[in-house]
Design a protein around this motif. Structure first.
Motif, mmCIF file in Angstrom:
data_model
loop_
_atom_site.group_PDB
_atom_site.id
_atom_site.type_symbol
_atom_site.label_atom_id
_atom_site.label_comp_id
_atom_site.label_asym_id
_atom_site.label_seq_id
_atom_site.Cartn_x
_atom_site.Cartn_y
_atom_site.Cartn_z
ATOM 1 N N HIS A 1 0.816 -1.222 0.000
ATOM 2 C CA HIS A 1 0.000 0.000 0.000
ATOM 3 C C HIS A 1 0.846 1.267 0.000
ATOM 4 C CE1 HIS A 1 -2.799 -3.102 1.464
ATOM 5 N NE2 HIS A 1 -3.606 -2.469 0.625
ATOM 6 N N ALA A 2 2.118 1.122 -0.345
ATOM 7 C CA ALA A 2 3.031 2.259 -0.352
ATOM 8 C C ALA A 2 3.333 2.772 -1.757
ATOM 9 C CB ALA A 2 4.342 1.873 0.339
ATOM 10 N N TRP A 3 2.768 2.142 -2.780
ATOM 11 C CA TRP A 3 3.080 2.491 -4.162
ATOM 12 C C TRP A 3 1.833 2.964 -4.904
ATOM 13 C CZ3 TRP A 3 7.941 2.611 -6.068
ATOM 14 C CH2 TRP A 3 8.936 1.993 -5.308
ATOM 15 N N TYR A 4 1.984 4.089 -5.599
ATOM 16 C CA TYR A 4 0.884 4.691 -6.359
ATOM 17 C C TYR A 4 1.378 5.099 -7.741
ATOM 18 C CZ TYR A 4 -1.275 4.986 -1.795
ATOM 19 O OH TYR A 4 -1.795 4.659 -0.576
ATOM 20 N N VAL A 5 0.467 5.174 -8.688
ATOM 21 C CA VAL A 5 0.790 5.681 -10.022
ATOM 22 C C VAL A 5 0.596 7.192 -9.993
ATOM 23 C CG1 VAL A 5 0.246 5.629 -12.476
ATOM 24 C CG2 VAL A 5 0.099 3.519 -11.105
ATOM 25 N N ASP A 6 1.704 7.910 -10.046
ATOM 26 C CA ASP A 6 1.673 9.372 -10.070
ATOM 27 C C ASP A 6 1.272 9.849 -11.463
ATOM 28 O OD1 ASP A 6 2.263 12.114 -10.099
ATOM 29 O OD2 ASP A 6 3.964 11.891 -8.759
ATOM 30 N N ALA A 7 1.856 9.231 -12.488
ATOM 31 C CA ALA A 7 1.527 9.584 -13.877
ATOM 32 C C ALA A 7 1.771 8.349 -14.746
ATOM 33 C CB ALA A 7 2.396 10.743 -14.353
ATOM 34 N N PRO A 8 0.945 8.139 -15.776
ATOM 35 C CA PRO A 8 1.098 6.955 -16.618
ATOM 36 C C PRO A 8 2.379 6.956 -17.450
ATOM 37 C CG PRO A 8 -0.636 8.368 -17.463
ATOM 38 C CD PRO A 8 -0.207 8.947 -16.152
ATOM 39 N N SER A 9 3.020 8.126 -17.559
ATOM 40 C CA SER A 9 4.283 8.213 -18.303
ATOM 41 C C SER A 9 5.104 9.383 -17.770
ATOM 42 C CB SER A 9 4.024 8.415 -19.798
ATOM 43 O OG SER A 9 3.510 9.713 -20.027
ATOM 44 N N LEU A 10 6.406 9.307 -18.011
ATOM 45 C CA LEU A 10 7.285 10.417 -17.641
ATOM 46 C C LEU A 10 6.891 11.672 -18.419
ATOM 47 C CD1 LEU A 10 9.727 11.460 -16.055
ATOM 48 C CD2 LEU A 10 11.200 10.534 -17.880
ATOM 49 N N THR A 11 6.438 11.494 -19.652
ATOM 50 C CA THR A 11 5.966 12.624 -20.462
ATOM 51 C C THR A 11 4.814 13.341 -19.754
ATOM 52 O OG1 THR A 11 6.603 11.446 -22.470
ATOM 53 C CG2 THR A 11 5.055 13.263 -22.729
ATOM 54 N N ASP A 12 3.843 12.587 -19.273
ATOM 55 C CA ASP A 12 2.697 13.183 -18.564
ATOM 56 C C ASP A 12 3.142 13.863 -17.272
ATOM 57 O OD1 ASP A 12 0.870 12.292 -20.484
ATOM 58 O OD2 ASP A 12 0.447 10.439 -19.393
ATOM 59 N N TRP A 13 4.063 13.235 -16.532
ATOM 60 C CA TRP A 13 4.544 13.786 -15.262
ATOM 61 C C TRP A 13 5.234 15.130 -15.479
ATOM 62 C CZ3 TRP A 13 9.434 14.283 -12.662
ATOM 63 C CH2 TRP A 13 9.350 14.381 -11.266
ATOM 64 N N LEU A 14 6.091 15.182 -16.503
ATOM 65 C CA LEU A 14 6.785 16.439 -16.808
ATOM 66 C C LEU A 14 5.807 17.511 -17.292
ATOM 67 C CD1 LEU A 14 9.893 14.965 -18.607
ATOM 68 C CD2 LEU A 14 9.907 16.171 -16.408
ATOM 69 N N GLY A 15 4.845 17.111 -18.116
ATOM 70 C CA GLY A 15 3.833 18.060 -18.587
ATOM 71 C C GLY A 15 3.027 18.640 -17.444
ATOM 72 N N ALA A 16 2.691 17.802 -16.458
ATOM 73 C CA ALA A 16 1.949 18.289 -15.291
ATOM 74 C C ALA A 16 2.776 19.299 -14.511
ATOM 75 C CB ALA A 16 1.545 17.119 -14.394
ATOM 76 N N TRP A 17 4.076 19.059 -14.386
ATOM 77 C CA TRP A 17 4.937 20.006 -13.674
ATOM 78 C C TRP A 17 5.029 21.337 -14.436
ATOM 79 C CZ3 TRP A 17 10.268 21.336 -15.070
ATOM 80 C CH2 TRP A 17 10.831 22.253 -14.189
ATOM 81 N N VAL A 18 5.293 21.255 -15.719
ATOM 82 C CA VAL A 18 5.444 22.470 -16.529
ATOM 83 C C VAL A 18 4.158 23.285 -16.528
ATOM 84 C CG1 VAL A 18 5.807 23.322 -18.880
ATOM 85 C CG2 VAL A 18 7.298 21.549 -17.970
ATOM 86 N N ASP A 19 3.017 22.601 -16.580
ATOM 87 C CA ASP A 19 1.723 23.286 -16.658
ATOM 88 C C ASP A 19 1.106 23.608 -15.298
ATOM 89 O OD1 ASP A 19 1.904 23.109 -19.418
ATOM 90 O OD2 ASP A 19 0.673 21.293 -19.533
ATOM 91 N N GLY A 20 1.760 23.198 -14.211
ATOM 92 C CA GLY A 20 1.216 23.471 -12.864
ATOM 93 C C GLY A 20 -0.005 22.631 -12.532
ATOM 94 N N ARG A 21 -0.073 21.392 -13.060
ATOM 95 C CA ARG A 21 -1.235 20.537 -12.832
ATOM 96 C C ARG A 21 -0.958 19.373 -11.877
ATOM 97 N NH1 ARG A 21 -1.642 17.411 -16.895
ATOM 98 N NH2 ARG A 21 -0.101 18.158 -18.336
ATOM 99 N N GLY A 22 0.239 19.284 -11.292
ATOM 100 C CA GLY A 22 0.594 18.147 -10.452
ATOM 101 C C GLY A 22 -0.210 18.094 -9.164
ATOM 102 N N TRP A 23 -0.295 16.909 -8.574
ATOM 103 C CA TRP A 23 -1.043 16.715 -7.321
ATOM 104 C C TRP A 23 -0.472 17.551 -6.180
ATOM 105 C CZ3 TRP A 23 1.874 15.059 -3.263
ATOM 106 C CH2 TRP A 23 3.048 14.373 -3.544
ATOM 107 N N TYR A 24 0.761 17.943 -6.288
ATOM 108 C CA TYR A 24 1.473 18.708 -5.260
ATOM 109 C C TYR A 24 1.173 20.204 -5.339
ATOM 110 C CZ TYR A 24 4.105 18.502 -9.531
ATOM 111 O OH TYR A 24 4.434 18.523 -10.864
#
Length: 188
Positions: A140-163
């Motif tokens: 129960h310690a592992w989660y899918v943050d983003a389906p791809s590194l591309t999506d994860w980086l896009g969320a950071w650049v666009d300010g859409r991350g869960w954080y």
């Protein structure tokens, strides 16, 4: 310009103009020899986009929250390098098989409180996983943050991350492959 090239340009622009906590400057990019040395120590290749981040933008020091970890060499006063952290986590698996660390899951960014963003280097899309060790058990310690590194980086650049403050209510799905990916480790 391809979609990946456009993303790298956007990441590079943001990396030049923002500093994660604890970083005073953007480190120089790695050279091919250092990347090859890191991959030899790891025993696997980095996904192409992750390699490009280190080769074209910098050896860590950009990205969400504390930023990407340096790949092979630790900065003078900071987090361990991604390779060092991966090897320590794999060694920890041998000592505590109840908390196995999956093979080829490279921690790339520290969130604090022992949490890491990790890239599954075995999968072609390079999903980004969140390791949250404050759970009751490893499964129960592992989660899918983003389906791809591309999506994860896009969320950071666009300010859409869960954080981001605007997305604090975001829910992550558990990583369904955890049990499969660690079954061999648990059996030995």
């Amino acid at each position: 310009m391809t979609e990946i090239e456009q993303l790298l340009t956007r990441v590079a622009d943001k990396a030049r103009n923002t500093r994660p906590w604890g970083w005073t400057s953007l480190p120089e990019p790695l050279d091919e020899a250092t990347l090859a040395r890191a991959e030899a120590v790891l025993g696997f290749r980095l996904p192409p986009l992750l390699a490009d981040l280190y080769l074209q933008i910098g050896d860590g020091g950009f990205g969400p929250e504390y930023g990407l970890l340096p790949l092979l060499d630790s900065p003078p006063a900071g987090e361990p390098a991604a390779v060092t952290q991966y090897l320590a986590n794999r060694e920890s698996t041998r000592k505590n098989p109840d908390w196995p660390w999956p093979e080829e899951v490279l921690p790339i960014s520290h969130w604090g409180c022992a949490m890491y963003a990790c890239v599954d280097c075995r999968e072609p899309q390079a999903p980004v996983l969140l390791f949250e060790p404050n759970a009751d058990d490893a499964e129960h310690a592992w989660y899918v943050d983003a389906p791809s590194l591309t999506d994860w980086l896009g969320a950071w650049v666009d300010g859409r991350g869960w954080y981001e403050e605007t997305n604090e209510e975001a829910e992550m799905a558990p990583w369904a492959d955890f049990r499969i990916r660690t079954a061999a480790t648990r059996a030995s």
